[in-house]
Design a protein around this motif. Structure first.
Motif, PDB file in Angstrom:
ATOM      1  N   ASP A  62     -34.840  32.719 -10.061  1.00 15.03           N
ATOM      2  CA  ASP A  62     -34.312  32.187  -8.809  1.00 15.03           C
ATOM      3  C   ASP A  62     -32.982  32.889  -8.561  1.00 15.03           C
ATOM      4  OD1 ASP A  62     -33.126  30.771  -6.746  1.00 15.03           O
ATOM      5  OD2 ASP A  62     -33.820  28.815  -7.460  1.00 15.03           O
ATOM      6  N   ARG A 124     -37.354  18.446  -6.106  1.00 15.17           N
ATOM      7  CA  ARG A 124     -37.420  18.360  -7.557  1.00 15.17           C
ATOM      8  C   ARG A 124     -36.064  18.066  -8.205  1.00 15.17           C
ATOM      9  NH1 ARG A 124     -35.364  23.289  -9.141  1.00 15.17           N
ATOM     10  NH2 ARG A 124     -35.641  25.037  -7.677  1.00 15.17           N
ATOM     11  N   CYS A 249     -33.253  20.030 -13.359  1.00 13.54           N
ATOM     12  CA  CYS A 249     -33.502  20.908 -12.209  1.00 13.54           C
ATOM     13  C   CYS A 249     -34.887  20.695 -11.622  1.00 13.54           C
ATOM     14  CB  CYS A 249     -33.329  22.368 -12.618  1.00 13.54           C
ATOM     15  SG  CYS A 249     -34.533  22.947 -13.835  1.00 13.54           S
ATOM     16  N   LYS A 251     -37.703  22.158 -12.412  1.00 11.54           N
ATOM     17  CA  LYS A 251     -38.623  23.291 -12.364  1.00 11.54           C
ATOM     18  C   LYS A 251     -39.900  22.989 -13.141  1.00 11.54           C
ATOM     19  CE  LYS A 251     -35.211  26.894 -11.463  1.00 11.54           C
ATOM     20  NZ  LYS A 251     -34.599  28.171 -11.913  1.00 11.54           N
ATOM     21  N   CYS A 252     -39.779  22.214 -14.202  1.00 13.76           N
ATOM     22  CA  CYS A 252     -40.973  21.792 -14.942  1.00 13.76           C
ATOM     23  C   CYS A 252     -41.835  20.894 -14.074  1.00 13.76           C
ATOM     24  CB  CYS A 252     -40.565  21.082 -16.224  1.00 13.76           C
ATOM     25  SG  CYS A 252     -39.524  19.617 -15.991  1.00 13.76           S
ATOM     26  N   ALA A 255     -43.842  22.852 -11.589  1.00  4.76           N
ATOM     27  CA  ALA A 255     -44.881  23.689 -12.184  1.00  4.76           C
ATOM     28  C   ALA A 255     -46.030  22.890 -12.766  1.00  4.76           C
ATOM     29  CB  ALA A 255     -44.274  24.565 -13.282  1.00  4.76           C
ATOM     30  N   CYS A 326     -44.561  23.977 -17.814  1.00  9.27           N
ATOM     31  CA  CYS A 326     -43.218  23.371 -17.859  1.00  9.27           C
ATOM     32  C   CYS A 326     -42.294  24.168 -18.772  1.00  9.27           C
ATOM     33  CB  CYS A 326     -43.322  21.918 -18.332  1.00  9.27           C
ATOM     34  SG  CYS A 326     -44.243  21.691 -19.874  1.00  9.27           S
ATOM     35  N   GLU A 329     -41.160  27.548 -17.330  1.00  9.27           N
ATOM     36  CA  GLU A 329     -40.204  27.520 -16.232  1.00  9.27           C
ATOM     37  C   GLU A 329     -38.857  26.906 -16.614  1.00  9.27           C
ATOM     38  OE1 GLU A 329     -40.604  28.936 -13.243  1.00  9.27           O
ATOM     39  OE2 GLU A 329     -42.476  29.685 -14.070  1.00  9.27           O
ATOM     40  N   CYS A 330     -38.767  26.261 -17.770  1.00  7.95           N
ATOM     41  CA  CYS A 330     -37.537  25.546 -18.125  1.00  7.95           C
ATOM     42  C   CYS A 330     -36.393  26.513 -18.409  1.00  7.95           C
ATOM     43  CB  CYS A 330     -37.772  24.661 -19.351  1.00  7.95           C
ATOM     44  SG  CYS A 330     -36.274  23.769 -19.868  1.00  7.95           S
ATOM     45  N   LYS A 562     -47.472  32.458 -14.249  1.00  7.28           N
ATOM     46  CA  LYS A 562     -47.221  31.341 -13.339  1.00  7.28           C
ATOM     47  C   LYS A 562     -48.527  30.697 -12.862  1.00  7.28           C
ATOM     48  CE  LYS A 562     -42.749  32.742 -11.418  1.00  7.28           C
ATOM     49  NZ  LYS A 562     -42.049  31.464 -11.636  1.00  7.28           N
TER      50      LYS A 562
END
Length: 633
Positions: A62, A124, A249, A251-252, A255, A326, A329-330, A562
């Motif tokens: 990001d 999120r 955040c 992100k998990c 996803a 998860c 992306e963490c 992803k």
């Protein structure tokens, strides 16, 4: 006035350092409730590399937040280091004030970016105290910049200097309190300290070892009566530390296929549930999205209270597909799947409470060495007319083909037959084990039945030890992963390849005779299996196969590492926890969005899940079938 401000800054620095130290001691007492774990103080020296390389490798996905994080975190660390040097040690050097001013301006730039992110935040992101954090960062950056500027300016500000000094001190107090008090009180800034310590004492030290992907589940000592995790205190202390590293955040959450399907699992909330249990209610109030369907539920816990049935509903635990989206992306490198499986182990081994058809599948594995309860002799019935030799003790083969549980499925038998035809056309010396091939134990392990997994793994290793072969090839990513990554710690080391890797190599060497005038194939997309892509980092080999047979892949938005899970993994297709949608239906929507006429798969479980989607959809074709269709007659 300059010296008065300087002395005030010195006092403020040491007061903040004292409060931070007391808070760290308080938080460390919570972590120490956990079980012992290996630790080496030398690991602290690894923090810079792991922070700037491993952590930022994830954060950089990001670009906006990566830029903001570099500026605000880098500026803050520089300000604190320079303040410690110049004011903590009472050096009062103008050169250090100048550097502190530059660092504070960098932090201010980052804080403005963070603040702008919160004006229209993604759903999120957690709110509550996290909405306060950008303001605290801004206050600290402004206070630091003003303090440094006043120190450098001498009497340039005249009568306004006193007011500016008070403003600087106010900003430093308000902003500094976020860190100095937040660690001990469990505020958002606890992640700054816990996150760095987590990088040093990470439960998976091998995650940072070169190119190795640390995705294998670690065995537990059943003889020593280790039956997984029941209470927060049953986690290793560095696991408890890792929970405090979470920055919420989400992100998990974004996803997670189970969360998207409306099943009662939000991986971010799961980690915060563990924090609540560890801190016995002294942690921060959670202000993020709940587990779907559980809004408004108030959970209580303490370090010695059972988690499942208290902090967590059992359905939350069984919704996980163990796809590792998860974890992938963490940005703080937290291991959610390890947490889930540790909790499942206790529930399965001590209570036997596996929902849906999971209990039946485990019973079949114990009784028949197959998930479906099939006779082992039927595993290779599909190859009876292909003249594939069954390897006998004392004989030798270059390649040992292991079909796995997919061999009992009539649809997947077509893919296996295609694979054998390609391997034989390439001139490879291939054999199978026949009726002596047991299950590898993947499903048992993911459902938490470590005892059955270790029993099956022992049987598999004893079986393979009686035969002579160079390499193993399998089209099943779960079997591939177990043999390659989870058996070595138990003593089983094999040269094993997924069939996509073998096919790619054969095609690139020109070993597969292909039709010279083959008709063009329809538009094709490819579904990456989780246990091949995320677990083993293999996303390239299948695409090399497509290239080798002249197929241009239309990629899905969620592809490669992803990619969205098919919904089978972790025993999810057996526990079958209801949600608003089915995960394979969502994946088929991803496929339809490409406009492709067919979707290629490279896993028997993915084949079954996507074939089970009802209604108009692209054709599901196995990788080996595509190659076999191009074979020269």
């Amino acid at each position: 006035m300059t010296f008065t401000l300087a002395y005030a800054l010195t006092g403020l620095f040491w007061l903040g350092a004292a409060l931070l130290s007391l808070g760290l001691v308080r938080r460390a007492a919570l972590w120490r409730q956990g079980r012992a774990a290996p630790v080496a103080l030398g690991w602290l020296m690894t923090i810079p590399k792991r922070y700037f390389v491993d952590l930022h490798h994830v954060v950089a996905r990001d670009p906006f937040i990566a830029k903001a994080h570099v500026a605000v975190a880098g500026g803050a660390v520089a300000v604190l280091a320079l303040a410690a040097l110049n004011y903590g040690l009472m050096l009062y050097l103008p050169a250090l004030d100048a550097l502190m001013l530059l660092a504070a301006l960098l932090m201010l730039f980052g804080a403005v970016l963070v603040r702008s992110r919160r004006k229209a935040p993604p759903a999120r992101l957690s709110k509550g105290a996290w909405n306060r954090l950008p303001k605290s960062l801004l206050a600290f950056a402004v206070g630091s910049a003003l303090a440094a500027l006043l120190a450098l300016s001498g009497n340039a500000f005249g009568a306004a200097a006193q007011g500016l000094a008070l403003l600087a001190l106010a900003g430093l107090v308000l902003g500094g309190a976020e860190l100095a008090l937040g660690v001990g009180l469990g505020g958002p800034m606890k992640h700054a300290v816990a996150g760095l310590l987590h990088l040093a004492f990470h439960p998976r030290q091998d995650r940072f070892s070169g190119d190795k992907r640390s995705t294998d589940l670690k065995p537990i000592n059943l003889v020593g009566k280790d039956y997984g995790v029941e209470t927060p205190a049953d986690f290793a202390w560095n696991r408890l530390l890792s929970f405090d590293a979470c920055v919420q955040c989400g992100k998990c959450e974004a996803a997670c296929p189970a969360y998207a399907a409306g099943q009662p699992l939000n991986p971010k909330k799961l980690i915060q549930d563990m924090v609540t249990g560890m801190a016995a209610g002294s942690g921060p109030a959670y202000a993020g999205n709940p587990h779907p369907g559980q809004a408004g539920k108030v959970r209580q816990g303490n370090p010695h209270q059972p988690i499942v049935g208290g902090l967590l509903d059992p359905e939350t635990l069984w919704s996980c597909t163990t796809c590792r989206a998860c974890v992938e992306e963490c940005p703080m490198l937290i291991e959610h799947v390890d947490t889930v499986v540790s909790l499942r182990r206790h529930v399965t081994l001590t209570r036997g409470e596996v929902p849906g058809k999971g209990r039946e599948a485990l019973a079949n594995l114990r009784d028949t060495d197959t998930v479906g309860g099939y006779p082992l002799a039927a595993r290779y019935h599909w190859a009876i007319d292909l003249n594939v030799p069954v390897l006998l003790p004392g004989e030798h083969t270059d390649w040992l083909l292991m079909a796995g549980e997919g061999a009992f499925d009539m649809r997947y038998q077509r893919a296996l037959r295609a694979l054998v035809k390609v391997l034989k056309a390439a001139g490879l010396k291939v054999a199978v084990l026949g009726e002596v091939e047991p299950d590898c134990g993947d499903l048992a392990r993911r459902l938490g039945d470590e005892a059955t997994f270790q029993q099956l793994a022992g049987k598999m290793m004893n079986t393979l030890g009686r035969y002579r072969f160079n390499r193993i090839v399998t089209p099943d990513p779960h079997l591939f992963h177990c043999l390659k990554n989870e058996y070595p710690v138990l003593g089983g080391r094999y040269d094993v390849e997924h069939h996509s890797q073998v096919l790619a190599d054969l095609l690139e060497r020109g070993a597969v005779p292909l039709k010279a005038d083959a008709a063009p194939l329809p538009a094709t997309t490819y579904h990456d299996p989780c246990y091949l892509g995320r677990y083993n980092g293999e996303t390239d080999a299948p695409r090399r196969v497509f290239k080798g047979i002249g197929i241009k892949v239309v990629e899905m938005e969620r592809s490669g590492r992803k990619g969205r899970c098919c919904g089978w993994g972790g025993g999810a297709s057996f526990t079958d926890i209801p949600g608003e949608r089915r995960i394979p239906d969502m994946r088929m929507d991803d496929i339809r969005a490409t406009g492709a006429e067919q979707v290629a798969v490279a896993c028997p479980n993915c084949t079954a899940m996507l074939e089970g989607v009802v209604g108009p959809r692209p054709e599901v074709v196995e990788l080996a079938e595509l190659v076999a269709a191009r074979l020269a007659n």
